[in-house]
Design an enzyme around this catalytic site. Structure first.
Site, PDB file in Angstrom:
ATOM      1  N   SER A  38      53.113  -7.499  29.689  1.00  0.00           N
ATOM      2  CA  SER A  38      53.653  -6.373  28.924  1.00  0.00           C
ATOM      3  C   SER A  38      55.118  -6.642  28.567  1.00  0.00           C
ATOM      4  CB  SER A  38      53.569  -5.083  29.746  1.00  0.00           C
ATOM      5  OG  SER A  38      52.281  -4.525  29.698  1.00  0.00           O
TER       6      SER A  38
ATOM      7  N   GLY B 169      48.477   0.668  29.786  1.00  0.00           N
ATOM      8  CA  GLY B 169      47.198   1.144  30.301  1.00  0.00           C
ATOM      9  C   GLY B 169      47.101   1.058  31.811  1.00  0.00           C
ATOM     10  N   ASP B 170      46.064   1.656  32.345  1.00  0.00           N
ATOM     11  CA  ASP B 170      45.689   1.565  33.758  1.00  0.00           C
ATOM     12  C   ASP B 170      44.236   2.069  33.813  1.00  0.00           C
ATOM     13  OD1 ASP B 170      47.044   1.097  36.586  1.00  0.00           O
ATOM     14  OD2 ASP B 170      45.823   2.867  36.849  1.00  0.00           O
TER      15      ASP B 170
ATOM     16  N   LYS C 182      55.360   5.314  36.333  1.00  0.00           N
ATOM     17  CA  LYS C 182      53.909   5.460  36.221  1.00  0.00           C
ATOM     18  C   LYS C 182      53.603   6.827  35.650  1.00  0.00           C
ATOM     19  CE  LYS C 182      50.048   3.289  37.033  1.00  0.00           C
ATOM     20  NZ  LYS C 182      49.802   1.824  37.066  1.00  0.00           N
TER      21      LYS C 182
HETATM   22  P1  NDP Z   1      39.500   0.244  34.374  1.00  0.00           P
HETATM   23  O1  NDP Z   1      39.466   1.675  34.059  1.00  0.00           O
HETATM   24  O2  NDP Z   1      39.325  -0.744  33.271  1.00  0.00           O
HETATM   25  O3  NDP Z   1      38.399  -0.107  35.476  1.00  0.00           O
HETATM   26  C1  NDP Z   1      38.407   0.529  36.710  1.00  0.00           C
HETATM   27  C2  NDP Z   1      37.226   0.028  37.511  1.00  0.00           C
HETATM   28  O4  NDP Z   1      37.347   0.507  38.845  1.00  0.00           O
HETATM   29  C3  NDP Z   1      35.910   0.556  37.003  1.00  0.00           C
HETATM   30  O5  NDP Z   1      34.899  -0.368  37.273  1.00  0.00           O
HETATM   31  C4  NDP Z   1      35.738   1.842  37.812  1.00  0.00           C
HETATM   32  O6  NDP Z   1      34.406   2.265  37.935  1.00  0.00           O
HETATM   33  C5  NDP Z   1      36.286   1.408  39.146  1.00  0.00           C
HETATM   34  N1  NDP Z   1      36.806   2.578  39.859  1.00  0.00           N
HETATM   35  C6  NDP Z   1      37.737   3.453  39.435  1.00  0.00           C
HETATM   36  N2  NDP Z   1      37.943   4.432  40.317  1.00  0.00           N
HETATM   37  C7  NDP Z   1      37.107   4.183  41.316  1.00  0.00           C
HETATM   38  C8  NDP Z   1      36.865   4.823  42.531  1.00  0.00           C
HETATM   39  N3  NDP Z   1      37.494   5.975  42.878  1.00  0.00           N
HETATM   40  N4  NDP Z   1      35.961   4.261  43.348  1.00  0.00           N
HETATM   41  C9  NDP Z   1      35.325   3.115  42.992  1.00  0.00           C
HETATM   42  N5  NDP Z   1      35.534   2.449  41.845  1.00  0.00           N
HETATM   43  C10 NDP Z   1      36.394   2.983  41.024  1.00  0.00           C
HETATM   44  O7  NDP Z   1      40.873   0.011  35.143  1.00  0.00           O
HETATM   45  P2  NDP Z   1      41.678  -1.349  35.370  1.00  0.00           P
HETATM   46  O8  NDP Z   1      40.745  -2.491  35.510  1.00  0.00           O
HETATM   47  O9  NDP Z   1      42.738  -1.428  34.358  1.00  0.00           O
HETATM   48  O10 NDP Z   1      42.389  -1.049  36.774  1.00  0.00           O
HETATM   49  C11 NDP Z   1      41.798  -1.380  38.018  1.00  0.00           C
HETATM   50  C12 NDP Z   1      42.868  -1.432  39.092  1.00  0.00           C
HETATM   51  O11 NDP Z   1      43.846  -2.421  38.741  1.00  0.00           O
HETATM   52  C13 NDP Z   1      43.655  -0.144  39.302  1.00  0.00           C
HETATM   53  O12 NDP Z   1      44.032  -0.043  40.659  1.00  0.00           O
HETATM   54  C14 NDP Z   1      44.912  -0.366  38.466  1.00  0.00           C
HETATM   55  O13 NDP Z   1      45.989   0.425  38.920  1.00  0.00           O
HETATM   56  C15 NDP Z   1      45.144  -1.839  38.732  1.00  0.00           C
HETATM   57  N6  NDP Z   1      45.970  -2.559  37.764  1.00  0.00           N
HETATM   58  C16 NDP Z   1      45.681  -2.544  36.431  1.00  0.00           C
HETATM   59  C17 NDP Z   1      46.451  -3.266  35.544  1.00  0.00           C
HETATM   60  C18 NDP Z   1      46.140  -3.351  34.094  1.00  0.00           C
HETATM   61  O14 NDP Z   1      46.846  -4.071  33.389  1.00  0.00           O
HETATM   62  N7  NDP Z   1      45.114  -2.695  33.590  1.00  0.00           N
HETATM   63  C19 NDP Z   1      47.636  -4.006  36.001  1.00  0.00           C
HETATM   64  C20 NDP Z   1      47.806  -4.017  37.443  1.00  0.00           C
HETATM   65  C21 NDP Z   1      47.006  -3.297  38.258  1.00  0.00           C
HETATM   66  P3  NDP Z   1      33.893   3.546  37.121  1.00  0.00           P
HETATM   67  O15 NDP Z   1      33.662   3.061  35.728  1.00  0.00           O
HETATM   68  O16 NDP Z   1      32.645   3.952  37.833  1.00  0.00           O
HETATM   69  O17 NDP Z   1      34.962   4.583  37.215  1.00  0.00           O
HETATM   70  O1  2IT Z   2      49.739  -1.260  37.575  1.00  0.00           O
HETATM   71  C1  2IT Z   2      50.178  -1.925  36.621  1.00  0.00           C
HETATM   72  O2  2IT Z   2      50.986  -2.847  36.771  1.00  0.00           O
HETATM   73  C2  2IT Z   2      49.686  -1.611  35.275  1.00  0.00           C
HETATM   74  N1  2IT Z   2      48.840  -0.731  35.127  1.00  0.00           N
HETATM   75  C3  2IT Z   2      50.245  -2.324  34.080  1.00  0.00           C
HETATM   76  C4  2IT Z   2      51.551  -1.716  33.671  1.00  0.00           C
HETATM   77  C5  2IT Z   2      52.143  -2.233  32.396  1.00  0.00           C
HETATM   78  O3  2IT Z   2      53.170  -1.634  32.023  1.00  0.00           O
HETATM   79  O4  2IT Z   2      51.656  -3.173  31.786  1.00  0.00           O
END
Ligand code: NDP
Ligand code: 2IT
Length: 445
Positions: A377, A165-166, A126
């Site tokens: 991925s 991404g994340d 990560k």
């Molecule tokens: P994004 O940046 O696209 O969206 C994040 C969302 O969560 C936004 O709506 C954001 O609101 C909100 N958020 C972030 N931080 C906080 C906080 N401290 N308190 C409340 N809301 C918050 O991220 P993703 O959708 O990609 O990721 C969301 C979650 O999913 C994370 O935990 C990530 O690790 C996990 N994840 C993502 C994957 C991926 O492929 N993208 C894969 C697996 C897991 P705001 O705009 O106000 O910050």
């Molecule tokens: O938390 C997760 O699994 C991710 N943000 C996606 C990681 C990836 O390599 O696609």
């Protein structure tokens, strides 16, 4: 708890003070694995758990860049290369002001087990930075991404470590980082995933985490004699994971009534208008509060954690770590929730998880439920290696198969250890199986 497991957990906490999120993730996993160590006392002499909890490598670096006012800004960047027993390090990059070593390590640690569960050949890692993308111009984002990659590039590679991404890192940021990697490394290879379709990305990667989450939750409901169809669903967040979890929920006949961001939540009793959410979040990069300007019957509440007081049968926390605490869990149980699926990484506190498990709520832990993103991925990596592209349907079908298989493996492991409904236990044990086999095969290294 098994004495070996307890000792390693105690040592981990002592050796890594001030890392509460890492302690939390490790506590949950090690408590589950305790049962495995009861059966396999020989693992102790191999030092297996001590090796697993120590990252193979942690890189921390300075990220200096120039903002639009000509002022130099300096951020702190990280890449935690946690475990490469099963394959190259793989895991996302997070840009958020809260990023620190503890958060990077909890995410990297979870990723090892998640990636193992996907059945694809990827290890766990990560990365991220305490950079806040909010309010930055497009040029600032580009300059920052280039500055970040100017150090990261020497640590990654298509067969070494493949970030994605994340939170705060989507198609735009991946584009800027990939462009800069290509320039300074002089190679156009699959070194990042989540790439744009014009330069080697995979169809369905954008949708994969959210779709995968709903495939798994749907499988879980069916397995325990229920269905997603007709259920009221609450989804926190409104980012990549939330939007595509909402889309698939609707396709499968569920009704999404609430979404949020870090400022507040929207409640729309008629069902969320997802096209409007996409317009606000994906196109305009706006705030979720803007939703009620168009949908007059919906309401906005400026306290995002209260989203869990809305009555629903299915709750999908898809925003961030520890967003669902014990009070939220009690409110959900009181209102009759039947299933919880973690789209985010570790969104539920340990105490809240216990509330769900004790109440008999079906609970799909993040490392299984959100594994569809990283699994796709891995499918992107496969397509890059082949210099080929698969259709959306082909990737989506593979993703569905992977999620069904993950559910099968975690529920079998839970049953094998005598707690068929405890999928937290099942996911940790099933993820450990392949990891331990690979590490033991490699010897002491
Ligand atoms: P994004 O940046 O696209 O969206 C994040 C969302 O969560 C936004 O709506 C954001 O609101 C909100 N958020 C972030 N931080 C906080 C906080 N401290 N308190 C409340 N809301 C918050 O991220 P993703 O959708 O990609 O990721 C969301 C979650 O999913 C994370 O935990 C990530 O690790 C996990 N994840 C993502 C994957 C991926 O492929 N993208 C894969 C697996 C897991 P705001 O705009 O106000 O910050
Ligand atoms: O938390 C997760 O699994 C991710 N943000 C996606 C990681 C990836 O390599 O696609």
């Amino acid at each position: 708890m098994n004495a070996y497991a307890q000792r390693v957990l105690d040592e981990l906490k002592a050796k890594n003070p001030n890392e509460p999120e890492f302690h939390q993730a490790a506590t949950e996993i090690i408590e589950s694995l305790s049962l495995v160590f009861d059966k396999h006392p020989e693992f102790e002499s191999k030092g297996l758990l001590e090796m697993i909890v120590e990252p193979e490598r942690v890189v921390s670096f300075r990220v200096p860049w120039v903002d639009d006012n000509g002022k130099v800004q300096v951020n702190k960047g990280y890449r935690v290369q946690f475990n490469s027993a099963i394959g190259p390090y793989k895991g996302g990059i997070r840009f958020h002001p809260s990023v620190n070593l503890s958060i990077m390590k909890f995410l990297g640690f979870e990723q090892i087990f998640k990636n193992s569960l996907t059945g694809t050949p990827i290890g766990g890692g990560k990365g991220g930075c305490n950079f806040d993308p909010k309010g930055k111009s497009d040029n600032e984002i580009m300059r920052f991404c280039q500055a970040f990659m100017s150090e990261l590039y020497r640590h990654i590679g298509a067969d070494t470590d493949v970030p994605a991404g994340d939170i705060g890192v989507g198609a735009r940021e991946i584009g800027y980082m990939f462009g800069y990697y290509k320039k300074i490394a002089n190679e156009h290879v699959g070194v990042l995933t989540g790439r744009g379709l014009a330069y080697g990305g995979s169809l369905a990667r954008k949708e994969a985490t959210g779709y995968g989450l709903v495939y798994l939750v749907s499988e879980m409901l069916t397995h325990f004699g229920n269905t997603l169809k007709g259920q009221t669903v609450v989804i926190s967040g409104s980012g990549n994971v939330s939007i595509y979890a909402a889309e698939k929920t609707m396709q499968l006949g569920g009704k999404v009534v609430a979404m949020s961001d870090s400022n507040g939540y929207i409640y729309d009793a008629d069902g969320i208008d997802l096209a409007l959410v996409k317009e606000i979040k994906e196109v305009k990069r706006g705030r979720i509060s803007e939703y009620v300007q168009t949908r007059k019957n919906a309401k906005y509440v400026a306290k995002h954690t209260d989203i869990w007081t809305i009555p629903c049968q299915v709750a999908l926390p898809c925003a961030t770590q520890n967003e669902l605490d014990v009070d939220a869990a009690k409110a959900l149980v009181k209102n009759g929730v039947i299933a919880v699926g973690e789209g985010a990484n570790m969104p539920t506190t340990l105490e809240a998880t216990k509330v769900f498990l004790d109440a008999g709520v079906l609970f799909a832990p993040g490392k299984a439920a959100n594994a569809g993103g990283v699994a796709t991925s891995a499918l992107e990596m496969a397509q890059s290696s082949q210099r080929m592209f698969w259709s959306f349907e082909e990737v989506d079908q593979k993703l569905h198969g992977i999620m069904v298989n993950i559910f099968k493996n975690i529920s079998c492991a839970a049953a094998e250890y005598g707690q068929p409904k405890n999928l937290v236990l099942g996911a940790n044990i099933a993820g450990f199986k392949k990891l331990s086999e690979a590490m033991l095969a490699h010897g002491v290294c």
